[in-house]
Scaffold this motif. Sequence first.
Motif, short mmCIF file in Angstrom:
data_model
loop_
_atom_site.label_atom_id
_atom_site.label_comp_id
_atom_site.label_asym_id
_atom_site.label_seq_id
_atom_site.Cartn_x
_atom_site.Cartn_y
_atom_site.Cartn_z
N LYS A 163 27.83 48.98 23.17
CA LYS A 163 26.72 48.95 22.22
C LYS A 163 26.91 50.00 21.12
CE LYS A 163 21.71 48.59 22.48
NZ LYS A 163 21.41 47.19 22.16
N VAL A 164 27.22 51.22 21.52
CA VAL A 164 27.38 52.26 20.49
C VAL A 164 28.67 52.06 19.69
CG1 VAL A 164 25.98 53.94 21.76
CG2 VAL A 164 28.46 54.05 21.92
N ALA A 165 29.61 51.32 20.26
CA ALA A 165 30.85 51.00 19.52
C ALA A 165 30.57 49.93 18.46
CB ALA A 165 31.94 50.54 20.47
N GLY A 166 29.39 49.34 18.51
CA GLY A 166 29.02 48.38 17.47
C GLY A 166 28.97 46.93 17.91
N VAL A 167 29.08 46.68 19.21
CA VAL A 167 29.00 45.30 19.69
C VAL A 167 27.54 44.86 19.67
CG1 VAL A 167 29.34 43.78 21.69
CG2 VAL A 167 31.07 45.52 21.11
N THR A 168 27.25 43.75 18.99
CA THR A 168 25.86 43.27 18.92
C THR A 168 25.78 41.80 19.32
OG1 THR A 168 26.11 42.78 16.59
CG2 THR A 168 25.14 44.90 17.13
N ASP A 169 24.57 41.28 19.30
CA ASP A 169 24.29 39.90 19.70
C ASP A 169 25.25 38.91 19.04
OD1 ASP A 169 22.22 41.13 20.92
OD2 ASP A 169 20.63 39.96 19.95
N ASN A 170 25.74 37.97 19.83
CA ASN A 170 26.60 36.88 19.36
C ASN A 170 28.04 37.27 19.00
OD1 ASN A 170 24.87 34.68 19.65
ND2 ASN A 170 23.73 35.39 17.86
N ASP A 171 28.37 38.55 19.17
CA ASP A 171 29.76 38.96 18.93
C ASP A 171 30.66 38.43 20.04
OD1 ASP A 171 28.91 40.36 16.76
OD2 ASP A 171 29.40 42.35 17.54
N GLU A 172 31.95 38.53 19.80
CA GLU A 172 32.93 38.26 20.85
C GLU A 172 33.66 39.56 21.16
OE1 GLU A 172 33.78 33.52 20.02
OE2 GLU A 172 35.28 34.98 19.37
N VAL A 173 33.98 39.74 22.43
CA VAL A 173 34.69 40.94 22.87
C VAL A 173 35.87 40.50 23.73
CG1 VAL A 173 34.54 43.05 24.26
CG2 VAL A 173 32.61 42.39 22.81
N ILE A 174 37.05 40.94 23.33
CA ILE A 174 38.26 40.54 24.06
C ILE A 174 38.42 41.40 25.31
CG2 ILE A 174 40.79 40.40 23.91
CD1 ILE A 174 40.41 40.09 20.85
N THR A 175 38.72 40.74 26.41
CA THR A 175 39.07 41.50 27.61
C THR A 175 40.11 40.71 28.39
OG1 THR A 175 38.25 42.82 29.46
CG2 THR A 175 37.21 40.66 29.14
N GLN A 176 40.49 41.23 29.54
CA GLN A 176 41.55 40.57 30.31
C GLN A 176 40.96 39.70 31.42
OE1 GLN A 176 43.14 44.57 30.88
NE2 GLN A 176 43.14 44.16 33.07
N ALA A 177 41.69 38.62 31.74
CA ALA A 177 41.20 37.68 32.75
C ALA A 177 41.14 38.30 34.14
CB ALA A 177 42.10 36.45 32.78
N LEU A 178 42.03 39.26 34.38
CA LEU A 178 42.04 39.88 35.70
C LEU A 178 41.39 41.25 35.66
CD1 LEU A 178 44.21 39.53 38.59
CD2 LEU A 178 44.27 41.85 37.75
N SER A 179 40.21 41.33 36.22
CA SER A 179 39.51 42.61 36.37
C SER A 179 38.36 42.37 37.33
CB SER A 179 38.95 43.11 35.03
OG SER A 179 38.31 44.37 35.20
N PHE A 180 37.68 43.45 37.68
CA PHE A 180 36.45 43.32 38.46
C PHE A 180 35.39 42.71 37.52
CE2 PHE A 180 32.53 45.56 40.12
CZ PHE A 180 32.37 44.69 41.19
N ILE A 181 34.52 41.92 38.08
CA ILE A 181 33.52 41.16 37.31
C ILE A 181 32.68 42.02 36.36
CG2 ILE A 181 31.71 41.29 39.09
CD1 ILE A 181 32.39 37.98 37.45
N ALA A 182 32.48 43.29 36.74
CA ALA A 182 31.63 44.18 35.94
C ALA A 182 32.10 44.31 34.49
CB ALA A 182 31.57 45.57 36.58
N THR A 183 33.41 44.22 34.28
CA THR A 183 33.95 44.34 32.92
C THR A 183 33.33 43.28 32.02
OG1 THR A 183 36.04 45.04 33.93
CG2 THR A 183 36.10 44.48 31.60
N ALA A 184 33.32 42.04 32.50
CA ALA A 184 32.74 40.95 31.71
C ALA A 184 31.21 41.01 31.70
CB ALA A 184 33.21 39.60 32.26
N ASN A 185 30.63 41.40 32.82
CA ASN A 185 29.16 41.48 32.87
C ASN A 185 28.61 42.44 31.80
OD1 ASN A 185 29.17 39.75 35.04
ND2 ASN A 185 28.67 41.29 36.59
N ALA A 186 29.29 43.57 31.64
CA ALA A 186 28.82 44.56 30.66
C ALA A 186 28.86 43.97 29.24
CB ALA A 186 29.66 45.83 30.74
N ILE A 187 29.86 43.14 28.98
CA ILE A 187 29.96 42.48 27.67
C ILE A 187 28.76 41.53 27.49
CG2 ILE A 187 31.33 40.84 26.29
CD1 ILE A 187 33.86 42.08 27.69
#
Length: 382
Positions: A81-105
Amino acid sequence: MFSEIVDFIRSLYDVEESIILHKPVFFGNEKKYLTECVDSSYVSYVGKFVDQFEQMIVEYTGVKYAIAVVNGTAALQIALKVAGVTDNDEVITQALSFIATANAIRHCNASPVFIDIDKETIGMSPESLIDFLSKNTKQINGRCINIHSKRVISGCVPVHVFGHPCRIDEIVEICNKFNIRVVEDAAESLGSFFDSKHTGTFGKLGILSFNGNKTITTGGGGMIITNDKELALKSKHLTTTAKKPHKWEFEHDDLGYNYRMPNINASIGVAQLENIESIIRDKKDTASKYKNFFDNTPIRFICEPERSNSNYWLNSIVFKDREDREKFLEFSNEKGVMCRPVWKLIPMQKIYSSCLTHNIDNAKWLADRIVNLPSGVKINKS
Ligand SMILES: *Cc1c(COP(=O)(O)O)cnc(C)c1O
């Protein structure tokens, strides 16, 4: 072969009962500080242990600012959020991680875009990142736009999986070129360094987790780390209900969160962090024993990548195929040695199945073959 592996793990841990993946160890000042905390009555929002724990993380990681929060997932949400991610944005991450990574996005009302990992580091692949960005984006007014969805790609979350540093320097360089802010998920990599610099300190912000299974624990807890003063102040403000400082008035100038780490958790954290060197020494010792053992087998033991110094949070091996892996899991668990497959890939989880997914061949290949081995600290002086 399977029984040799299980016997070897038993010899490492030397316990009668079943061996689990991780178990927190408390052999320092945990009880002393916990008692001190309870006696002081400052168990909650304010207290000296929170500030002390943050200061110790600053010193240990070499970062300028650290903000203690309730868990790693909350830390990642606010960092994004403080990095500037807001509603409707896309955030790149990796397919292999613990679910929390995507949940936070998702908690930022943004959508994750899943790309591939590196077979070597298990972390985000810079090749996959550049491939995705060069084929699917354009720059408009200094922002990275997905040409298909027309949405802004504002953030990128690489993960230092199992504590092994990913190729973070290349990832940051690519993201800088494409005007994307990097937030490192260093939840598993406290004590891991890339080119002698602590993981989580390369991107705009990074996050740590102190859950019970992590390198050190506060029961539950997390930390936002950054070298940017403005982002640090914003993180602190948002995680503490966005209250304007005043002796008695309650004025909140933003929609804040109640994410501050309680002092009682921080008291355990301070004691744990006092012993981080011996905890990591123990983990590296376990890893080198595993490595020596598997070096004489056809099974790959996942080692720290080049230029990095890993905490070996979670030791892992790679079987030749899924079938072999499943047989081993059956066998070892039957024998009371808890071995686990790596997480199911996030885009394969139902709630993320409709998300944009770039070619993830390496992630699919590894997800079928990785087994996590018991990696708990062997020290038990209590
Ligand atoms: C543990 C973990 C988190 C979340 O941390 P919590 O403190 O459990 O919320 C995030 N990402 C990764 C990769 C983790 O392993």
